[in-house]
Design a protein around this motif. Structure first.
Motif, PDB file in Angstrom:
ATOM      1  N   GLY A   6     -20.651  37.776 -27.991  1.00  0.00           N
ATOM      2  CA  GLY A   6     -20.452  37.920 -26.547  1.00  0.00           C
ATOM      3  C   GLY A   6     -21.247  39.056 -25.936  1.00  0.00           C
ATOM      4  O   GLY A   6     -20.861  39.616 -24.904  1.00  0.00           O
ATOM      5  N   ALA A   7     -22.384  39.390 -26.557  1.00  0.00           N
ATOM      6  CA  ALA A   7     -23.123  40.592 -26.151  1.00  0.00           C
ATOM      7  C   ALA A   7     -23.779  40.475 -24.785  1.00  0.00           C
ATOM      8  O   ALA A   7     -24.175  41.496 -24.207  1.00  0.00           O
ATOM      9  CB  ALA A   7     -24.181  40.924 -27.202  1.00  0.00           C
ATOM     10  N   THR A   8     -23.921  39.269 -24.247  1.00  0.00           N
ATOM     11  CA  THR A   8     -24.521  39.120 -22.922  1.00  0.00           C
ATOM     12  C   THR A   8     -23.455  38.977 -21.833  1.00  0.00           C
ATOM     13  O   THR A   8     -23.790  38.773 -20.670  1.00  0.00           O
ATOM     14  CB  THR A   8     -25.466  37.909 -22.876  1.00  0.00           C
ATOM     15  OG1 THR A   8     -24.728  36.718 -23.176  1.00  0.00           O
ATOM     16  CG2 THR A   8     -26.591  38.065 -23.895  1.00  0.00           C
ATOM     17  N   GLY A  12     -19.117  42.527 -23.578  1.00  0.00           N
ATOM     18  CA  GLY A  12     -20.075  42.726 -24.656  1.00  0.00           C
ATOM     19  C   GLY A  12     -21.208  43.660 -24.284  1.00  0.00           C
ATOM     20  O   GLY A  12     -21.610  44.515 -25.087  1.00  0.00           O
ATOM     21  N   ARG A  13     -21.742  43.515 -23.068  1.00  0.00           N
ATOM     22  CA  ARG A  13     -22.823  44.410 -22.623  1.00  0.00           C
ATOM     23  C   ARG A  13     -22.362  45.864 -22.619  1.00  0.00           C
ATOM     24  O   ARG A  13     -23.104  46.770 -23.002  1.00  0.00           O
ATOM     25  CB  ARG A  13     -23.298  44.015 -21.225  1.00  0.00           C
ATOM     26  CG  ARG A  13     -24.061  42.710 -21.149  1.00  0.00           C
ATOM     27  CD  ARG A  13     -24.784  42.585 -19.818  1.00  0.00           C
ATOM     28  NE  ARG A  13     -23.873  42.657 -18.682  1.00  0.00           N
ATOM     29  CZ  ARG A  13     -23.318  41.616 -18.091  1.00  0.00           C
ATOM     30  NH1 ARG A  13     -23.586  40.396 -18.538  1.00  0.00           N
ATOM     31  NH2 ARG A  13     -22.515  41.758 -17.046  1.00  0.00           N
ATOM     32  N   MET A  28     -25.012  38.981 -32.413  1.00  0.00           N
ATOM     33  CA  MET A  28     -25.208  37.542 -32.465  1.00  0.00           C
ATOM     34  C   MET A  28     -25.210  36.982 -31.049  1.00  0.00           C
ATOM     35  O   MET A  28     -24.279  37.225 -30.274  1.00  0.00           O
ATOM     36  CB  MET A  28     -24.087  36.877 -33.277  1.00  0.00           C
ATOM     37  CG  MET A  28     -24.281  35.396 -33.488  1.00  0.00           C
ATOM     38  SD  MET A  28     -22.872  34.611 -34.333  1.00  0.00           S
ATOM     39  CE  MET A  28     -21.880  34.113 -32.909  1.00  0.00           C
ATOM     40  N   ALA A  29     -26.251  36.239 -30.705  1.00  0.00           N
ATOM     41  CA  ALA A  29     -26.354  35.672 -29.362  1.00  0.00           C
ATOM     42  C   ALA A  29     -27.054  34.327 -29.426  1.00  0.00           C
ATOM     43  O   ALA A  29     -27.987  34.141 -30.216  1.00  0.00           O
ATOM     44  CB  ALA A  29     -27.115  36.617 -28.436  1.00  0.00           C
ATOM     45  N   ARG A  34     -31.753  37.568 -24.039  1.00  0.00           N
ATOM     46  CA  ARG A  34     -30.929  38.028 -22.917  1.00  0.00           C
ATOM     47  C   ARG A  34     -30.135  39.289 -23.241  1.00  0.00           C
ATOM     48  O   ARG A  34     -29.494  39.863 -22.363  1.00  0.00           O
ATOM     49  CB  ARG A  34     -29.963  36.923 -22.499  1.00  0.00           C
ATOM     50  CG  ARG A  34     -30.628  35.705 -21.866  1.00  0.00           C
ATOM     51  CD  ARG A  34     -29.573  34.712 -21.419  1.00  0.00           C
ATOM     52  NE  ARG A  34     -28.626  35.339 -20.506  1.00  0.00           N
ATOM     53  CZ  ARG A  34     -27.354  34.957 -20.371  1.00  0.00           C
ATOM     54  NH1 ARG A  34     -26.873  33.975 -21.104  1.00  0.00           N
ATOM     55  NH2 ARG A  34     -26.565  35.575 -19.513  1.00  0.00           N
ATOM     56  N   VAL A  35     -30.162  39.733 -24.488  1.00  0.00           N
ATOM     57  CA  VAL A  35     -29.405  40.921 -24.880  1.00  0.00           C
ATOM     58  C   VAL A  35     -30.109  42.171 -24.358  1.00  0.00           C
ATOM     59  O   VAL A  35     -31.311  42.360 -24.583  1.00  0.00           O
ATOM     60  CB  VAL A  35     -29.250  40.995 -26.411  1.00  0.00           C
ATOM     61  CG1 VAL A  35     -28.571  42.306 -26.817  1.00  0.00           C
ATOM     62  CG2 VAL A  35     -28.449  39.796 -26.922  1.00  0.00           C
TER      63      VAL A  35
END
Length: 289
Positions: A6-8, A12-13, A28-29, A34-35
């Motif tokens: 959920g880094a984006t 997550g960000r 993991m994306a 987009r990260v």
């Protein structure tokens, strides 16, 4: 090794921005490009909950994972088995405060409860983060504020103890990087320091922006039409039911958890809004340069 999913997304960000620079991290994306804001030493990999091979690769040598899933899908089921097989010892999962409300029986909340149950039954250590609505949800008002100086929302006087996503992320990082025994088997309800209505949030934004903002209450019919333009009908119905519960006062309670965890007061909506005013500020007209 910590794995961040959920880094984006909203939380997550913020988690990536707060992770210690010396902490081994894998991100993991589905769309690695987009990260943003990842620690310099972090490794970003392609991964998809529907792709078992990518999950196996992403989970290699991972001991702790931050799990963010869409509650209306099967991603928790897809993730937990390979995580356990990979030797993951502790999962910090983003859930929602509604799961603790016995009167909350909408589709989204039922699925969130189910996903929490799956994690508790997985045999791995777990920590549950249960935030109230994010203050950043008000960014959905930005377009109408910029164009018309108006906020439109359902049940404008109903209050929600909304929370700064940055505070939720800070709690997540504590659970990911702290001593496991301090957080394992614990569910944290995370709220802001005060319940606020959309009308009150509009007034605070107006003061900070120096604009005469107007609030317009949406009818349930208009709110449903707007939601169904973005979501399937069953999800729109669940969101409307959630709004009705808020209207009854079920989301106004303030939890002391965040101040205890962070060692400081939870941030206010005014704090959050002051940091994000550019998103709401009208563009200068050509005549004004």
């Amino acid at each position: 090794m910590i794995l961040v999913t959920g880094a984006t997304g909203t939380i997550g960000r913020e988690v990536l921005r707060r992770l210690p620079s010396d902490q081994p991290v894998r991100i993991m994306a589905r769309q690695p490009e987009r990260v943003t804001g990842a620690p310099p030493a972090a490794r970003i990999v392609h991964g998809d909950f529907t792709d078992p091979t990518s999950l196996t690769d992403a989970l290699h040598n991972v001991h702790t994972a931050f799990l963010v899933t869409n509650p209306d899908g099967e991603d928790d089921t897809r993730f937990l088995d390979p995580a356990r097989a990979a030797g993951v010892r502790h999962i910090v999962k983003l859930s929602a405060a509604a799961v603790t409300d016995p009167d909350a029986d909408d589709l989204i909340t039922r699925r969130q409860r189910h996903n929490e149950d799956l994690l508790r039954a997985s045999g791995m250590g777990w920590t549950l983060l249960r935030p109230r609505a994010f203050m950043s949800n008000t960014l959905s008002w930005a377009r109408s504020i910029r164009s018309d100086h108006v906020v439109r929302a359902l049940y404008g006087t109903s209050a929600n103890a909304c929370v700064d996503p940055g505070d939720v992320a800070e709690a997540a990082v504590l659970a990911l990087t702290g001593r496991v025994r301090d957080h394992a088997g614990v569910a944290y309800t995370l709220t802001g320091p005060q319940p606020l209505s959309a009308v009150e949030q509009t007034a605070q934004l107006a003061e900070l922006l120096g604009l005469p903002l107007r609030f317009e209450d949406l009818s349930p019919q208009r709110a449903r039409a707007a939601l169904e333009a973005r979501y399937p009908a069953d999800i729109a119905s669940a969101l409307l039911e959630s709004a009705r519960r808020q209207h009854s006062g079920s989301k106004a309670d303030v939890s002391p958890t965040l101040p205890r965890l962070l060692g400081r007061p939870a941030r206010t909506f005014r704090d959050w809004a002051a940091d994000h005013l550019d998103a709401f500020r009208p563009d200068p007209s050509p005549a004004n340069g």
